[in-house]
Each structure stands twice: as structure tokens, then as C-alpha cells.
Scaffold this motif. Structure first.
Motif, short mmCIF file in Angstrom:
data_model
loop_
_atom_site.label_atom_id
_atom_site.label_comp_id
_atom_site.label_asym_id
_atom_site.label_seq_id
_atom_site.Cartn_x
_atom_site.Cartn_y
_atom_site.Cartn_z
N PRO A 45 0.81 -1.22 0.00
CA PRO A 45 0.00 0.00 0.00
C PRO A 45 0.85 1.27 0.00
N TRP A 46 1.95 1.28 0.77
CA TRP A 46 2.86 2.45 0.77
C TRP A 46 3.46 2.65 -0.62
N LEU A 47 3.87 1.56 -1.24
CA LEU A 47 4.49 1.64 -2.56
C LEU A 47 3.52 2.19 -3.58
N GLU A 48 2.28 1.74 -3.54
CA GLU A 48 1.28 2.21 -4.49
C GLU A 48 0.90 3.67 -4.23
N LYS A 49 0.88 4.06 -2.95
CA LYS A 49 0.59 5.45 -2.62
C LYS A 49 1.70 6.36 -3.15
N LYS A 50 2.96 5.94 -2.98
CA LYS A 50 4.08 6.74 -3.45
C LYS A 50 4.10 6.83 -4.97
N ALA A 51 3.77 5.72 -5.62
CA ALA A 51 3.78 5.69 -7.09
C ALA A 51 2.57 6.39 -7.68
N GLY A 52 1.49 6.48 -6.90
CA GLY A 52 0.27 7.05 -7.43
C GLY A 52 -0.37 6.16 -8.47
N ALA A 53 -0.07 4.86 -8.38
CA ALA A 53 -0.60 3.92 -9.36
C ALA A 53 -0.63 2.52 -8.75
N LYS A 54 -1.42 1.65 -9.35
CA LYS A 54 -1.48 0.26 -8.93
C LYS A 54 -0.20 -0.44 -9.34
N ILE A 55 0.51 -1.03 -8.37
CA ILE A 55 1.76 -1.74 -8.67
C ILE A 55 1.47 -3.12 -9.23
N SER A 56 0.54 -3.82 -8.59
CA SER A 56 0.21 -5.17 -9.04
C SER A 56 -1.19 -5.54 -8.60
N SER A 57 -1.87 -6.28 -9.44
CA SER A 57 -3.21 -6.74 -9.08
C SER A 57 -3.18 -8.22 -8.69
N VAL A 58 -2.02 -8.85 -8.81
CA VAL A 58 -1.95 -10.30 -8.58
C VAL A 58 -0.93 -10.69 -7.52
N LEU A 59 -0.25 -9.72 -6.90
CA LEU A 59 0.79 -10.05 -5.94
C LEU A 59 0.51 -9.45 -4.57
N SER A 60 0.97 -10.13 -3.54
CA SER A 60 0.99 -9.58 -2.19
C SER A 60 2.33 -9.95 -1.56
N ILE A 61 2.70 -9.25 -0.50
CA ILE A 61 3.99 -9.47 0.14
C ILE A 61 3.76 -10.15 1.48
N GLY A 62 4.56 -11.14 1.79
CA GLY A 62 4.43 -11.85 3.05
C GLY A 62 5.70 -12.58 3.42
N SER A 64 7.62 -16.37 4.27
CA SER A 64 7.56 -17.81 4.09
C SER A 64 8.77 -18.41 4.81
N ALA A 65 8.96 -19.72 4.63
CA ALA A 65 10.13 -20.38 5.22
C ALA A 65 11.41 -19.85 4.61
N TYR A 66 11.30 -19.15 3.47
CA TYR A 66 12.47 -18.63 2.77
C TYR A 66 12.73 -17.16 3.07
N GLY A 67 11.91 -16.57 3.93
CA GLY A 67 12.05 -15.15 4.22
C GLY A 67 10.93 -14.35 3.57
N ARG A 68 11.14 -13.03 3.42
CA ARG A 68 10.13 -12.17 2.80
C ARG A 68 9.93 -12.58 1.35
N SER A 69 8.69 -12.69 0.93
CA SER A 69 8.38 -13.26 -0.38
C SER A 69 7.20 -12.55 -1.04
N LEU A 70 7.05 -12.82 -2.34
CA LEU A 70 5.86 -12.38 -3.07
C LEU A 70 4.94 -13.57 -3.23
N PHE A 71 3.65 -13.34 -3.02
CA PHE A 71 2.66 -14.38 -3.16
C PHE A 71 1.67 -14.02 -4.27
N ALA A 72 1.28 -15.02 -5.05
CA ALA A 72 0.24 -14.81 -6.05
C ALA A 72 -1.11 -14.80 -5.35
N SER A 73 -1.92 -13.79 -5.65
CA SER A 73 -3.26 -13.74 -5.07
C SER A 73 -4.32 -14.24 -6.05
N LYS A 74 -3.89 -14.54 -7.28
CA LYS A 74 -4.78 -15.19 -8.24
C LYS A 74 -3.91 -15.86 -9.30
#
Length: 221
Positions: A45-62, A64-74
């Protein structure tokens, strides 16, 4: 990066410097935890607010066992645009304070100049407009590049090609540090206790993460 699912897709990312480079992968893996947690769910949300645009419609950040990761939301299909990176969320040489840049000699390269930008933003702390990104970069203790190794540790790999590359890179970083040291001393209100280890840390962050873009060398939040 990891995307929740059942198959594995590997695509190495190119970074600026082979010595510091880390292998980044786009993966689909079932061994992931929920992407929603207090540490990560505020970043996009911070990134999109700074950019003034939608960064991604299919990714979220979270996490995992591997550390900070990108997750597909669809489901991501061939040809889908999964990530857009506006110029406003790229940290580049343009972000270097003009009064500092004017004092730097030609011996100071682009990677070093971008490292100074990172140093300035780190010093600002929560007052930095880039704080959500800067605060998520690895700390000095989390860096594993041989540039931070002691002489005794380097001696253990003296027969390796990595040894010679490290020696050359260390000499380059130290030379650039000396070339900029006097210039940065002109700004004691910013660089109160600036050391070569601080510079090595910032330099390695840039060298392992920066991309070549139309803006030149850039760190992409």
C-alpha cells in the motif's frame, strides 16, 4: 520470490555486479505461510501510494520459510503483467543531493553515488520518504558478501577465483571511499560518524540489488 501454489518456475534476475549478486527466483511453492502479517502487509500500500498507481493486481507481500516473499493472489497466465514499476519508486543517481554531487570527483562511480543516497536515507530514519523500503534492506550483520570477510577468512579461499575478484572489488570500494570522504566531511550534520564499513554496507546493497533502467542504475522499491 515465492508465489503460493504447486509448481516451480525459475527465472534468474540480472543485477549490476557479479561479485555481490544474489540469485533471485520466481517460484511457486506450497510451503508458504500466510502473506498477511504486520511486518509486510503495509509495504505494498505504501508503494502504491508513493507511485500514485497500482503496482500489481496479482501479488501480495508476506513471509515464508524462505524469508520475505511475493505471493500470487490469483492465477497468473502467460502474458499477464504482474508488476509495474513507475519511475517514482526508483531510487537513482537523480536522488543524490545536488550539493553533495557537486563535490564528488570523477573517481566516484554510479554505484558509489547511489550508495551515498542509501546512506543519507538510512541516516534520516523514519523521516525518510523511503523509510518503508530502506528499513527492509538487510542490516550489516545480515550481509554475507566476501567483501566483509577478514584477511584470515579470505585466506581460506585464496586458491579460488572469488578471492581475486574480492581483492579487486575491495580495493575499488576503498578507493572510491577515499575519493568521496573529504567531500562528505563538508556535511557533518548528515555524516556525523560515517565510516568505511557504513559505505561498504550501502555499496553492497546497491551492487546486489540495482538494475539498469532508462534512469541509469536504479534501486527499485
Amino acid at each position: 520470490m515465492l508465489l503460493g501454489g504447486g509448481a516451480r518456475i525459475t527465472q534468474p534476475w540480472r543485477v549490476h555486479s557479479p561479485l555481490f549478486s544474489l540469485s533471485h527466483h520466481l517460484c511457486i511453492n506450497p510451503k508458504v505461510s500466510s502473506p498477511l502479517n504486520g511486518e509486510c502487509d503495509d509495504f505494498l500500500p505504501w508503494l502504491e501510494k508513493k507511485a500514485g498507481a497500482k503496482i500489481s493486481s496479482v501479488l501480495s507481500i508476506g513471509k515464508s520459510a524462505y524469508g520475505r516473499s511475493l505471493f500470487a493472489s490469483k492465477i497468473i497466465r502467460t502474458g499477464d503483467s504482474i508488476l509495474r514499476v513507475p519511475y517514482d519508486v526508483q531510487i537513482a543517481q537523480d536522488n543524490l543531493l545536488p550539493e553533495i554531487g557537486a563535490l564528488l570527483s570523477d573517481e566516484v562511480g554510479i554505484t558509489a553515488k547511489l550508495a551515498i543516497v542509501i546512506l543519507v536515507e538510512q541516516i534520516k530514519g523514519q523521516d525518510s520518504e523511503w523509510a518503508p523500503y530502506i528499513s527492509r534492506l538487510p542490516q550489516f550483520s545480515e550481509m554475507h558478501s566476501p567483501i566483509f570477510w577478514s584477511e584470515a577468512e579470505l585466506d581460506m579461499i585464496c586458491l579460488s577465483s572469488v578471492y581475486q575478484e574480492t581483492v579487486i572489488q575491495k580495493a575499488k570500494v576503498e578507493k572510491e571511499y577515499m575519493a568521496m570522504k573529504n567531500a562528505l566531511k563538508q556535511f557533518p550534520e548528515i555524516f556525523k560518524s560515517f565510516t568505511i564499513e557504513d559505505f561498504k554496507h550501502a555499496y553492497s546493497l546497491v551492487a546486489s540489488r540495482a538494475w539498469e533502467s532508462t534512469k541509469g542504475l536504479s534501486l527499485i522499491s
